[in-house]
Design a protein around this motif. Structure first.
Motif, PDB file in Angstrom:
ATOM      1  N   SER A 115       9.350  -0.728   8.130  1.00  0.00           N
ATOM      2  CA  SER A 115       7.981  -0.939   8.565  1.00  0.00           C
ATOM      3  C   SER A 115       7.226   0.397   8.483  1.00  0.00           C
ATOM      4  CB  SER A 115       7.953  -1.550   9.970  1.00  0.00           C
ATOM      5  OG  SER A 115       6.647  -1.962  10.295  1.00  0.00           O
ATOM      6  N   THR A 116       6.096   0.474   9.088  1.00  0.00           N
ATOM      7  CA  THR A 116       5.221   1.637   8.858  1.00  0.00           C
ATOM      8  C   THR A 116       4.336   1.952  10.052  1.00  0.00           C
ATOM      9  OG1 THR A 116       3.324   2.378   7.535  1.00  0.00           O
ATOM     10  CG2 THR A 116       3.547   0.024   7.789  1.00  0.00           C
ATOM     11  N   ALA A 117       3.906   3.188  10.125  1.00  0.00           N
ATOM     12  CA  ALA A 117       2.918   3.597  11.130  1.00  0.00           C
ATOM     13  C   ALA A 117       1.595   2.860  10.930  1.00  0.00           C
ATOM     14  CB  ALA A 117       2.682   5.098  11.037  1.00  0.00           C
ATOM     15  N   ALA A 118       1.393   2.307   9.735  1.00  0.00           N
ATOM     16  CA  ALA A 118       0.135   1.600   9.456  1.00  0.00           C
ATOM     17  C   ALA A 118      -0.009   0.312  10.273  1.00  0.00           C
ATOM     18  CB  ALA A 118       0.027   1.294   7.969  1.00  0.00           C
ATOM     19  N   VAL A 119       1.047  -0.143  10.962  1.00  0.00           N
ATOM     20  CA  VAL A 119       0.904  -1.341  11.809  1.00  0.00           C
ATOM     21  C   VAL A 119       0.014  -1.049  13.025  1.00  0.00           C
ATOM     22  CG1 VAL A 119       3.146  -2.350  11.165  1.00  0.00           C
ATOM     23  CG2 VAL A 119       2.980  -0.979  13.259  1.00  0.00           C
ATOM     24  N   PRO A 191       4.670  15.912  -2.636  1.00  0.00           N
ATOM     25  CA  PRO A 191       4.978  16.024  -4.072  1.00  0.00           C
ATOM     26  C   PRO A 191       3.784  16.468  -4.913  1.00  0.00           C
ATOM     27  CG  PRO A 191       5.148  13.737  -3.315  1.00  0.00           C
ATOM     28  CD  PRO A 191       5.013  14.589  -2.099  1.00  0.00           C
ATOM     29  N   LEU A 192       2.589  16.042  -4.527  1.00  0.00           N
ATOM     30  CA  LEU A 192       1.405  16.455  -5.297  1.00  0.00           C
ATOM     31  C   LEU A 192       1.158  17.965  -5.161  1.00  0.00           C
ATOM     32  CD1 LEU A 192      -1.063  13.485  -4.607  1.00  0.00           C
ATOM     33  CD2 LEU A 192       0.110  14.028  -6.752  1.00  0.00           C
ATOM     34  N   VAL A 193       1.314  18.472  -3.942  1.00  0.00           N
ATOM     35  CA  VAL A 193       1.133  19.919  -3.727  1.00  0.00           C
ATOM     36  C   VAL A 193       2.168  20.692  -4.547  1.00  0.00           C
ATOM     37  CG1 VAL A 193       1.354  21.765  -2.010  1.00  0.00           C
ATOM     38  CG2 VAL A 193       0.110  19.684  -1.431  1.00  0.00           C
ATOM     39  N   ASN A 203      -4.173  21.399  -9.844  1.00  0.00           N
ATOM     40  CA  ASN A 203      -4.572  21.740  -8.472  1.00  0.00           C
ATOM     41  C   ASN A 203      -4.246  20.586  -7.530  1.00  0.00           C
ATOM     42  OD1 ASN A 203      -6.635  19.720  -8.754  1.00  0.00           O
ATOM     43  ND2 ASN A 203      -7.819  21.213  -9.920  1.00  0.00           N
ATOM     44  N   ILE A 204      -4.533  20.808  -6.248  1.00  0.00           N
ATOM     45  CA  ILE A 204      -4.390  19.740  -5.247  1.00  0.00           C
ATOM     46  C   ILE A 204      -5.768  19.514  -4.598  1.00  0.00           C
ATOM     47  CG2 ILE A 204      -3.562  21.445  -3.530  1.00  0.00           C
ATOM     48  CD1 ILE A 204      -2.530  17.724  -3.573  1.00  0.00           C
ATOM     49  N   SER A 205      -6.156  18.250  -4.499  1.00  0.00           N
ATOM     50  CA  SER A 205      -7.417  17.933  -3.820  1.00  0.00           C
ATOM     51  C   SER A 205      -7.142  17.707  -2.345  1.00  0.00           C
ATOM     52  CB  SER A 205      -8.013  16.630  -4.356  1.00  0.00           C
ATOM     53  OG  SER A 205      -8.319  16.758  -5.705  1.00  0.00           O
ATOM     54  N   GLY A 283      -9.826   4.972   4.795  1.00  0.00           N
ATOM     55  CA  GLY A 283      -8.720   4.433   5.604  1.00  0.00           C
ATOM     56  C   GLY A 283      -7.781   5.478   6.184  1.00  0.00           C
ATOM     57  N   ASP A 284      -8.095   6.763   6.044  1.00  0.00           N
ATOM     58  CA  ASP A 284      -7.228   7.820   6.589  1.00  0.00           C
ATOM     59  C   ASP A 284      -7.599   8.149   8.028  1.00  0.00           C
ATOM     60  OD1 ASP A 284      -5.442   8.413   4.573  1.00  0.00           O
ATOM     61  OD2 ASP A 284      -6.633  10.034   3.720  1.00  0.00           O
ATOM     62  N   PRO A 285      -6.720   7.859   9.022  1.00  0.00           N
ATOM     63  CA  PRO A 285      -6.994   8.339  10.375  1.00  0.00           C
ATOM     64  C   PRO A 285      -6.821   9.857  10.442  1.00  0.00           C
ATOM     65  CG  PRO A 285      -5.085   6.854  10.325  1.00  0.00           C
ATOM     66  CD  PRO A 285      -5.473   7.107   8.918  1.00  0.00           C
TER      67      PRO A 285
HETATM   68  N1  UFG Z   1      -3.888  13.977   0.964  1.00  0.00           N
HETATM   69  C1  UFG Z   1      -4.741  14.911   0.368  1.00  0.00           C
HETATM   70  N2  UFG Z   1      -4.677  15.023  -0.988  1.00  0.00           N
HETATM   71  C2  UFG Z   1      -3.863  14.257  -1.777  1.00  0.00           C
HETATM   72  C3  UFG Z   1      -3.006  13.309  -1.141  1.00  0.00           C
HETATM   73  C4  UFG Z   1      -3.055  13.198   0.236  1.00  0.00           C
HETATM   74  O1  UFG Z   1      -5.480  15.602   1.036  1.00  0.00           O
HETATM   75  O2  UFG Z   1      -3.901  14.411  -3.001  1.00  0.00           O
HETATM   76  C5  UFG Z   1      -3.919  13.847   2.436  1.00  0.00           C
HETATM   77  C6  UFG Z   1      -4.240  12.441   2.909  1.00  0.00           C
HETATM   78  O3  UFG Z   1      -5.649  12.275   3.000  1.00  0.00           O
HETATM   79  C7  UFG Z   1      -3.548  12.407   4.265  1.00  0.00           C
HETATM   80  C8  UFG Z   1      -2.326  13.332   4.064  1.00  0.00           C
HETATM   81  O4  UFG Z   1      -2.624  14.104   2.910  1.00  0.00           O
HETATM   82  O5  UFG Z   1      -4.363  12.975   5.236  1.00  0.00           O
HETATM   83  C9  UFG Z   1      -1.045  12.550   3.809  1.00  0.00           C
HETATM   84  O6  UFG Z   1      -1.289  11.609   2.781  1.00  0.00           O
HETATM   85  P1  UFG Z   1      -0.132  10.765   2.094  1.00  0.00           P
HETATM   86  O7  UFG Z   1      -0.769   9.940   1.032  1.00  0.00           O
HETATM   87  O8  UFG Z   1       0.977  11.685   1.697  1.00  0.00           O
HETATM   88  O9  UFG Z   1       0.415   9.867   3.264  1.00  0.00           O
HETATM   89  P2  UFG Z   1      -0.367   8.838   4.215  1.00  0.00           P
HETATM   90  O10 UFG Z   1      -0.437   9.481   5.557  1.00  0.00           O
HETATM   91  O11 UFG Z   1      -1.630   8.346   3.642  1.00  0.00           O
HETATM   92  O12 UFG Z   1       0.607   7.593   4.119  1.00  0.00           O
HETATM   93  C10 UFG Z   1       1.636   7.353   4.982  1.00  0.00           C
HETATM   94  C11 UFG Z   1       2.622   6.436   4.286  1.00  0.00           C
HETATM   95  C12 UFG Z   1       2.012   5.090   4.046  1.00  0.00           C
HETATM   96  C13 UFG Z   1       1.473   4.555   5.364  1.00  0.00           C
HETATM   97  C14 UFG Z   1       0.493   5.516   5.957  1.00  0.00           C
HETATM   98  C15 UFG Z   1       0.012   5.025   7.299  1.00  0.00           C
HETATM   99  O13 UFG Z   1       3.039   6.993   3.063  1.00  0.00           O
HETATM  100  O14 UFG Z   1       2.981   4.220   3.529  1.00  0.00           O
HETATM  101  O15 UFG Z   1       1.128   6.767   6.145  1.00  0.00           O
HETATM  102  O16 UFG Z   1      -1.283   5.469   7.514  1.00  0.00           O
HETATM  103  F1  UFG Z   1       0.817   3.393   5.162  1.00  0.00           F
END
Ligand code: UFG
Length: 328
Positions: A115-119, A191-193, A203-205, A283-285
């Motif tokens: 499951s996930t924190a997204a719940v 991984p992107l960083v 680069n990384i955004s 959708g990012d908290p």
């Molecule tokens: N981020 C960047 N640049 C990028 C990618 C991510 O700034 O290129 C930021 C995101 O905005 C976020 C943080 O890095 O603030 C982490 O992002 P991730 O995509 O690595 O992970 P998430 O927190 O979005 O996702 C995780 C799980 C999901 C789950 C989610 C719940 O991977 O499966 O938490 O909110 F749904």
């Protein structure tokens, strides 16, 4: 112990296969290789099959008497789930329902669910424990919460015992760099960083610097994939010892901002990492950090790789291996 691992060729599933095999379990992976890799499955038996195919599920469950089933095969991208909810409800909910029905038919009574924190949706408290209100804000989180609900009902009706493990941010790689994160396309921060550090990306955004956090970037709780796998192993033990069905939040309880992650990556890699400021991602908290007291108390879970530097070090060793593989 016989364990069936659905999605064992994916990122977290493949670390699960390796860890369980090291603990002497007899592991069978079932995966359609839609996003996983055959060579990520470094132990046990491999069955190529699709969770969408009830006959294939039935056939794999008929192979032997499984003590437990673990389920890692799902779609995981929040943004994609908003644009195309149908495939999330089809894959993450309907296909999981088929799997559970087949398990009942084969009298397999233990299930570990990813499951996930997204719940939880938008956090109402600083640290998120299991009791936190569940109000998902996207179809991905909703699909996982629906399965959690089905699991409660299957326990009452059919005696199927389950543990739902709600991951915060899975990260890192096998400490020996045999396997690691290989999403295509990659959307996860670490991984992107590291791809920006290795030169694979320019680069990384940074998605937003105007959040209500100390440095304005989002805070997340990064948990080592090997520690996640260990929680699953302990969850099977819990069910084998006739434990009740449970849900656990899995994180380290420490939040790191996006800017801090990039800084740690600069230190670990010794490389320059070019940063580009981008808009917020939908959708990012601002902050997601787990309270994992329950997993520690009930399962005896004790994360071994809790510091971010170790997580990034392992991910960096894997990224360097990948870079060689991409050249070769
Ligand atoms: N981020 C960047 N640049 C990028 C990618 C991510 O700034 O290129 C930021 C995101 O905005 C976020 C943080 O890095 O603030 C982490 O992002 P991730 O995509 O690595 O992970 P998430 O927190 O979005 O996702 C995780 C799980 C999901 C789950 C989610 C719940 O991977 O499966 O938490 O909110 F749904």
């Amino acid at each position: 112990m016989n364990v069936l691992i659905i999605g064992g060729a994916g990122y977290i599933g493949s670390h699960m296969v390796a860890l369980l095999a090291e603990h002497g379990a007899d592991v069978t992976t079932f995966d359609n290789l839609s996003s996983g890799y055959r060579d990520s499955v470094i132990a046990g038996e491999f069955v190529h099959g699709d969770l969408a195919d009830p006959y294939a599920i039935d056939a794999v469950l008929a192979r032997k008497r499984f003590d437990a089933v673990m389920h890692f095969a799902s779609y995981i991208q929040v943004g994609e789930s908003v644009r195309n909810p149908a495939i999330y409800y089809r894959n993450n909910v309907a296909n999981t329902l088929n799997l559970l029905q087949s398990m009942v038919a084969h009298d397999v009574k233990r299930f570990i669910f990813s499951s996930t924190a997204a719940v939880f949706g938008v956090p109402q408290t600083d640290l998120i424990d299991e009791e936190h209100v569940k109000a998902p804000i996207n179809p991905y989180g909703a699909s996982k919460l629906m399965v959690e609900r089905m699991l409660a009902d299957f326990d009452v009706a059919y005696g199927l015992k389950s543990v739902a493990l709600r991951y915060f941010n899975a990260a890192g790689a096998d400490p020996q760099a045999r396997i690691g994160e290989r999403h295509e396309p990659e959307t996860h921060l670490i991984p992107l960083v590291l791809q920006a550090a290795s030169g694979y990306r320019p680069n990384i955004s940074v998605f937003g610097r105007d959040y209500q956090t100390a440095d304005g970037t989002c805070i997340r709780d990064y948990i080592h994939v090997r520690d996640l796998a260990d929680a699953h192993r302990l969850a099977i033990e819990h069910l084998l010892h006739t434990g009740s069905s449970e849900q656990f939040n899995l994180g380290n309880g420490n939040g790191y901002s996006v800017a801090e992650v990039i800084e740690v990556a600069r230190r670990v890699t010794g490389r320059t990492i070019e940063v580009v400021d981008g808009p917020r991602r939908e959708g990012d908290p601002a902050k997601l950090v787990a309270n994992s007291t329950k997993a520690k108390a009930v399962l005896g879970w004790n994360p071994q790789f809790a510091d971010l530097e170790t997580i990034v070090k392992h991910a960096w060793a894997w990224e360097q291996r990948q870079l060689e593989a991409r050249k070769g």
